[in-house]
Motif scaffolding. Structure first.
Motif, mmCIF file in Angstrom:
data_model
loop_
_atom_site.group_PDB
_atom_site.id
_atom_site.type_symbol
_atom_site.label_atom_id
_atom_site.label_comp_id
_atom_site.label_asym_id
_atom_site.label_seq_id
_atom_site.Cartn_x
_atom_site.Cartn_y
_atom_site.Cartn_z
ATOM 1 N N PRO A 140 0.777 -1.239 0.000
ATOM 2 C CA PRO A 140 0.000 0.000 0.000
ATOM 3 C C PRO A 140 0.814 1.298 0.000
ATOM 4 N N VAL A 141 2.131 1.213 -0.055
ATOM 5 C CA VAL A 141 2.923 2.446 -0.005
ATOM 6 C C VAL A 141 2.841 3.134 -1.373
ATOM 7 N N PRO A 142 2.389 4.377 -1.416
ATOM 8 C CA PRO A 142 2.202 5.080 -2.689
ATOM 9 C C PRO A 142 3.512 5.667 -3.231
ATOM 10 N N TYR A 143 4.403 4.801 -3.646
ATOM 11 C CA TYR A 143 5.748 5.212 -4.050
ATOM 12 C C TYR A 143 5.920 5.311 -5.562
ATOM 13 N N GLN A 144 5.038 4.671 -6.342
ATOM 14 C CA GLN A 144 5.266 4.516 -7.778
ATOM 15 C C GLN A 144 4.369 5.461 -8.572
ATOM 16 N N ARG A 145 4.980 6.339 -9.348
ATOM 17 C CA ARG A 145 4.243 7.308 -10.154
ATOM 18 C C ARG A 145 4.340 6.940 -11.629
ATOM 19 N N CYS A 146 3.177 6.707 -12.234
ATOM 20 C CA CYS A 146 3.139 6.324 -13.647
ATOM 21 C C CYS A 146 2.764 7.534 -14.504
ATOM 22 N N TYR A 147 3.612 7.842 -15.461
ATOM 23 C CA TYR A 147 3.423 8.995 -16.336
ATOM 24 C C TYR A 147 2.888 8.611 -17.709
ATOM 25 N N CYS A 148 2.431 7.362 -17.904
ATOM 26 C CA CYS A 148 1.910 6.968 -19.223
ATOM 27 C C CYS A 148 0.685 7.814 -19.547
ATOM 28 N N THR A 149 0.364 7.902 -20.820
ATOM 29 C CA THR A 149 -0.756 8.758 -21.219
ATOM 30 C C THR A 149 -2.089 8.273 -20.656
ATOM 31 N N ILE A 150 -2.252 6.972 -20.500
ATOM 32 C CA ILE A 150 -3.518 6.463 -19.968
ATOM 33 C C ILE A 150 -3.680 6.914 -18.521
ATOM 34 N N CYS A 151 -2.703 6.620 -17.679
ATOM 35 C CA CYS A 151 -2.787 7.003 -16.263
ATOM 36 C C CYS A 151 -2.875 8.519 -16.108
ATOM 37 N N ARG A 152 -2.028 9.228 -16.834
ATOM 38 C CA ARG A 152 -2.002 10.693 -16.723
ATOM 39 C C ARG A 152 -3.357 11.291 -17.067
ATOM 40 N N LYS A 153 -3.969 10.816 -18.127
ATOM 41 C CA LYS A 153 -5.236 11.394 -18.559
ATOM 42 C C LYS A 153 -6.426 10.855 -17.773
ATOM 43 N N GLN A 154 -6.317 9.670 -17.212
ATOM 44 C CA GLN A 154 -7.406 9.092 -16.437
ATOM 45 C C GLN A 154 -7.525 9.699 -15.042
ATOM 46 N N GLN A 155 -6.403 9.858 -14.336
ATOM 47 C CA GLN A 155 -6.497 10.379 -12.971
ATOM 48 C C GLN A 155 -5.251 11.117 -12.517
ATOM 49 N N GLY A 156 -4.430 11.562 -13.435
ATOM 50 C CA GLY A 156 -3.153 12.133 -13.046
ATOM 51 C C GLY A 156 -3.079 13.641 -13.060
ATOM 52 N N GLY A 157 -3.677 14.298 -12.081
ATOM 53 C CA GLY A 157 -3.650 15.752 -12.014
ATOM 54 C C GLY A 157 -2.245 16.326 -11.929
ATOM 55 N N GLY A 158 -1.301 15.569 -11.372
ATOM 56 C CA GLY A 158 0.084 16.012 -11.284
ATOM 57 C C GLY A 158 0.899 15.523 -12.466
ATOM 58 N N GLY A 159 0.223 14.933 -13.447
ATOM 59 C CA GLY A 159 0.915 14.389 -14.604
ATOM 60 C C GLY A 159 1.233 12.913 -14.460
ATOM 61 N N TYR A 160 0.739 12.283 -13.399
ATOM 62 C CA TYR A 160 1.001 10.871 -13.138
ATOM 63 C C TYR A 160 -0.140 10.304 -12.300
ATOM 64 N N ALA A 161 -0.185 8.983 -12.193
ATOM 65 C CA ALA A 161 -1.123 8.297 -11.302
ATOM 66 C C ALA A 161 -0.319 7.398 -10.378
ATOM 67 N N ILE A 162 -0.888 7.096 -9.229
ATOM 68 C CA ILE A 162 -0.250 6.202 -8.269
ATOM 69 C C ILE A 162 -1.164 5.005 -8.066
ATOM 70 N N ASN A 163 -0.696 3.831 -8.484
ATOM 71 C CA ASN A 163 -1.446 2.590 -8.339
ATOM 72 C C ASN A 163 -0.893 1.794 -7.169
ATOM 73 N N LEU A 164 -1.773 1.277 -6.346
ATOM 74 C CA LEU A 164 -1.394 0.421 -5.235
ATOM 75 C C LEU A 164 -1.681 -1.022 -5.613
ATOM 76 N N GLY A 165 -1.203 -1.950 -4.843
ATOM 77 C CA GLY A 165 -1.486 -3.362 -5.079
ATOM 78 C C GLY A 165 -2.329 -3.914 -3.959
ATOM 79 N N ALA A 166 -3.323 -4.754 -4.300
ATOM 80 C CA ALA A 166 -4.176 -5.358 -3.282
ATOM 81 C C ALA A 166 -4.636 -6.741 -3.743
ATOM 82 N N ASP A 167 -5.188 -7.490 -2.805
ATOM 83 C CA ASP A 167 -5.708 -8.825 -3.054
ATOM 84 C C ASP A 167 -7.106 -8.696 -3.659
ATOM 85 N N ALA A 168 -7.268 -9.091 -4.913
ATOM 86 C CA ALA A 168 -8.551 -8.962 -5.610
ATOM 87 C C ALA A 168 -9.659 -9.737 -4.900
ATOM 88 N N ASN A 169 -9.315 -10.873 -4.288
ATOM 89 C CA ASN A 169 -10.331 -11.680 -3.607
ATOM 90 C C ASN A 169 -10.869 -11.019 -2.346
#
Length: 157
Positions: A21-50
């Protein structure tokens, strides 16, 4: 760590268990940036889908990005009422779900370092964090969310 999240209007609420859950990774791809990246990036966390529990799922719409090689298998879930991006699920990795840090209401741990990825697609105006120990990648990083957490010996509080 238990993560709780919601959209802006409150029509969708969710919770899940995360070992990364540590929000350390910033993705600057066009999909993430345009979907939710107000700072020019998005931060995705990892979790258990189940472990994912959703309230208000009738208000969720899924977007699958069109890419040069076809349509992405990644399902970007967002609130159909307020447009808030909530999480990414990709059936190629059915055990994982990736909540967007911007939708999480739980206090998250502060990252000791930042990893910036997909810098080949960065908007010219977006600033890249460049602190001690930070890592930068033109494309994908050389370690997963789980590996980063293991390397930093992160343990849930």
């Amino acid at each position: 760590m238990k993560l709780e999240g919601s959209c802006h209007c409150g029509a969708v609420r969710f919770r899940c268990q995360s070992s990364s859950p540590v929000p350390y990774q910033r993705c600057y791809c066009t999909i993430c940036r345009k979907q939710q990246g107000g700072g020019g990036y998005a931060i995705n966390l990892g979790a258990d889908a189940n472990s994912m529990v959703v309230e208000g799922d009738e208000n969720i719409t899924v977007y699958r990005a069109t890419m040069e090689h076809g349509t992405s298998s990644g399902e970007r879930n967002f609130c159909s009422r307020c447009g808030c991006a909530l999480w990414l699920f990709d059936p190629s990795w059915p055990d994982l779900i990736h909540p967007f840090a911007s939708a999480i209401d739980t206090d998250l741990p502060e990252p000791p370092t930042i990893t910036s990825l997909m810098l080949n697609y960065k908007a010219n105006w977006a600033e890249v964090h460049d602190g001690p120990g930070d890592r930068h990648f033109d494309e994908y990083p050389d370690e997963s969310l789980a590996e980063w957490h293991e390397r930093h010996e992160w343990k849930a509080p």
